[in-house]
Write an enzyme that holds these catalytic residues in place. Structure first.
Site, PDB file in Angstrom:
ATOM      1  N   CYS A  75       0.849  -1.203   0.000  1.00 21.94           N
ATOM      2  CA  CYS A  75       0.000   0.000   0.000  1.00 21.94           C
ATOM      3  C   CYS A  75       0.877   1.242   0.000  1.00 21.94           C
ATOM      4  O   CYS A  75       1.999   1.223   0.509  1.00 21.94           O
ATOM      5  CB  CYS A  75      -0.896   0.040   1.244  1.00 21.94           C
ATOM      6  SG  CYS A  75      -2.025  -1.348   1.443  1.00 21.94           S
ATOM      7  N   ASP A  76       0.333   2.307  -0.544  1.00 18.80           N
ATOM      8  CA  ASP A  76       1.012   3.590  -0.471  1.00 18.80           C
ATOM      9  C   ASP A  76      -0.040   4.690  -0.423  1.00 18.80           C
ATOM     10  O   ASP A  76      -1.054   4.605  -1.124  1.00 18.80           O
ATOM     11  CB  ASP A  76       1.921   3.817  -1.672  1.00 18.80           C
ATOM     12  CG  ASP A  76       2.790   5.047  -1.488  1.00 18.80           C
ATOM     13  OD1 ASP A  76       3.809   4.948  -0.773  1.00 18.80           O
ATOM     14  OD2 ASP A  76       2.450   6.119  -2.023  1.00 18.80           O
ATOM     15  N   SER A  77       0.185   5.693   0.409  1.00 18.22           N
ATOM     16  CA  SER A  77      -0.790   6.774   0.568  1.00 18.22           C
ATOM     17  C   SER A  77      -0.153   8.135   0.349  1.00 18.22           C
ATOM     18  O   SER A  77       0.992   8.369   0.750  1.00 18.22           O
ATOM     19  CB  SER A  77      -1.412   6.741   1.977  1.00 18.22           C
ATOM     20  OG  SER A  77      -2.135   5.555   2.183  1.00 18.22           O
ATOM     21  N   GLY A 113      -2.979   3.670  -2.766  1.00 18.15           N
ATOM     22  CA  GLY A 113      -2.794   2.628  -3.761  1.00 18.15           C
ATOM     23  C   GLY A 113      -2.690   1.277  -3.085  1.00 18.15           C
ATOM     24  O   GLY A 113      -2.102   1.160  -2.004  1.00 18.15           O
TER      25      GLY A 113
END
Length: 211
Positions: A75-77, A113
């Site tokens: 995940c990426d924010s 993501g």
């Protein structure tokens, strides 16, 4: 089958544990700037999704050696601010203060993501990826409140310079969308991506221990 979280985020780990999953944590350690530089003018949505996939794929070799049947979640924010700038972790007190000065009393879109990589017999058999956007409505902390918040160090190391579950929650007026995504991992979206690679989330739940 093991659920592997390719992230050092304590918030993501807490969300998963609260939802019945005890993941194996394997931090990717990717060079995020290098991943971003390799993309030709990505949209914010494309960027967070590409970073999520890069994180998941970066740990495949290590995981395959010990857990040949697994799902790896990356995940990426990032925060898409009201004026159009996309930002990650502030890193410094000065940057965090600037972000809050810009965001106070307005809204931003927290983009997260997600990528799921399925391993069978130590090999990648399927991948699924997508992003999710959630609107965050920022409050207006007083100067003294903001100084106190910055002094905790919390906003320096989280996407957008705020948290929902920590000290920052006092200054968030509301969320329009999936709150778990603001915490770093959307449970509904992760469930759908797992299904796309042939895994039902209920098979990954930690079963209560009988007394």
């Amino acid at each position: 089958m093991r659920f592997v979280l390719a992230s050092a985020s304590p918030a993501r780990l807490s969300v998963l544990r609260s939802a019945g999953i005890e993941p194996l944590v394997q931090v990717s350690g990717i060079d995020e700037d290098a991943v971003a530089a390799a993309l030709p003018e990505p949209s914010p949505e494309e960027l967070v999704t590409a970073l999520a996939r890069a994180k998941a794929e970066a740990v495949v070799a290590d995981i395959a050696a010990t857990e040949p049947d697994a799902v790896i979640v990356g995940c990426d924010s990032m925060l898409l601010m009201a004026h159009g700038e996309i930002v990650g972790k502030p890193g410094t007190r000065e940057a965090a203060a600037k972000r809050w000065a810009q965001n106070a009393g307005s809204t931003g879109e927290l983009l997260t993501g997600h990528a799921v990589v399925r391993l069978r017999n130590g090999e990648i058999s399927a991948c699924a990826q997508r992003h999710l956007g959630t609107t965050v409505r920022f409050g207006e902390p007083t100067e003294a409140e903001l100084d106190a918040y910055l002094a905790t160090g919390e906003p320096l190391h989280v996407a957008g310079g705020f948290t929902l579950e920590g000290f920052g929650g006092w200054f968030i007026e509301g969320v329009d969308g999936d709150p778990s995504s603001v915490l770093g991992i959307s449970l509904p979206l992760t469930r759908k991506l797992l299904a796309e690679v042939g895994v039902s989330v209920v098979t990954l739940w930690r079963r209560p221990t009988a007394e």
